[in-house]
Design a protein around this motif. Structure first.
Motif, mmCIF file in Angstrom:
data_model
loop_
_atom_site.group_PDB
_atom_site.id
_atom_site.type_symbol
_atom_site.label_atom_id
_atom_site.label_comp_id
_atom_site.label_asym_id
_atom_site.label_seq_id
_atom_site.Cartn_x
_atom_site.Cartn_y
_atom_site.Cartn_z
ATOM 1 N N GLU A 88 0.800 -1.231 0.000
ATOM 2 C CA GLU A 88 0.000 0.000 0.000
ATOM 3 C C GLU A 88 0.830 1.278 0.000
ATOM 4 O OE1 GLU A 88 -2.791 -0.313 3.184
ATOM 5 O OE2 GLU A 88 -3.708 -2.107 2.364
ATOM 6 N N SER A 89 2.155 1.158 -0.063
ATOM 7 C CA SER A 89 3.024 2.333 0.026
ATOM 8 C C SER A 89 2.966 3.224 -1.220
ATOM 9 C CB SER A 89 4.472 1.902 0.256
ATOM 10 O OG SER A 89 5.015 1.298 -0.914
ATOM 11 N N GLY A 90 2.679 2.654 -2.379
ATOM 12 C CA GLY A 90 2.712 3.429 -3.617
ATOM 13 C C GLY A 90 4.122 3.728 -4.076
ATOM 14 N N GLN A 91 5.104 2.997 -3.531
ATOM 15 C CA GLN A 91 6.505 3.263 -3.848
ATOM 16 C C GLN A 91 7.178 2.115 -4.584
ATOM 17 O OE1 GLN A 91 8.349 4.372 -0.162
ATOM 18 N NE2 GLN A 91 6.985 6.086 0.154
ATOM 19 N N GLN A 92 6.408 1.177 -5.079
ATOM 20 C CA GLN A 92 6.962 0.050 -5.811
ATOM 21 C C GLN A 92 6.589 0.163 -7.290
ATOM 22 O OE1 GLN A 92 4.910 -2.895 -3.450
ATOM 23 N NE2 GLN A 92 6.835 -3.523 -2.515
ATOM 24 N N LEU A 93 7.404 -0.457 -8.130
ATOM 25 C CA LEU A 93 7.124 -0.512 -9.558
ATOM 26 C C LEU A 93 6.622 -1.908 -9.891
ATOM 27 C CD1 LEU A 93 7.294 0.760 -12.423
ATOM 28 C CD2 LEU A 93 9.579 -0.250 -12.581
ATOM 29 N N VAL A 94 5.449 -1.989 -10.480
ATOM 30 C CA VAL A 94 4.934 -3.261 -10.975
ATOM 31 C C VAL A 94 5.474 -3.438 -12.387
ATOM 32 C CG1 VAL A 94 2.883 -4.564 -11.654
ATOM 33 C CG2 VAL A 94 2.842 -3.165 -9.575
ATOM 34 N N ILE A 95 6.056 -4.601 -12.657
ATOM 35 C CA ILE A 95 6.528 -4.916 -14.004
ATOM 36 C C ILE A 95 5.700 -6.084 -14.513
ATOM 37 C CG2 ILE A 95 8.456 -5.666 -15.438
ATOM 38 C CD1 ILE A 95 10.351 -4.229 -13.610
#
Length: 112
Positions: A88-95
């Protein structure tokens, strides 16, 4: 720099790094990648990248590593434990790997 300005700056850098059309940022575009197929887990992401080549994946991973940004790989987003869903952080990149859908070579001697 506040969190939203930092996220915007990171997305600008990602846009410059990714191939045209490979980076999704709009809520409507990213929504399917932020929830698992059972609707048990939901998160937020910095963006969703849909690379078209192994070279693009490599560039994205190196960029994320250099900035200590978490990466959430998604094959088909059909896992049962939430491992393909960002937190839920919004700080990851989904690939999302769905565009990498061709076998280019098979080496029968090494099974690679």
């Amino acid at each position: 720099m506040d969190a939203s300005a930092e996220a915007a700056s990171l997305r600008d850098a990602l846009r410059a790094l990714a191939e045209p059309g490979s980076l999704l940022e709009a809520d409507a575009e990213t929504a399917p990648f932020l929830i698992d197929h059972r609707r048990q887990y939901q998160g937020r992401a910095l963006a969703v990248a849909l690379p078209r080549s192994v070279a693009e994946v490599s560039r994205l991973l190196a960029w994320c590593h250099a900035r200590r940004i978490g990466v959430v790989p998604q094959g088909g987003n059909t896992g049962y434990c939430g491992g393909a869903t960002p937190d839920e952080s919004g700080q990851q990149l989904v690939i999302g790997l769905q565009r990498l859908n061709r076998v280019r070579e098979i080496n029968a001697a090494t099974f690679r």
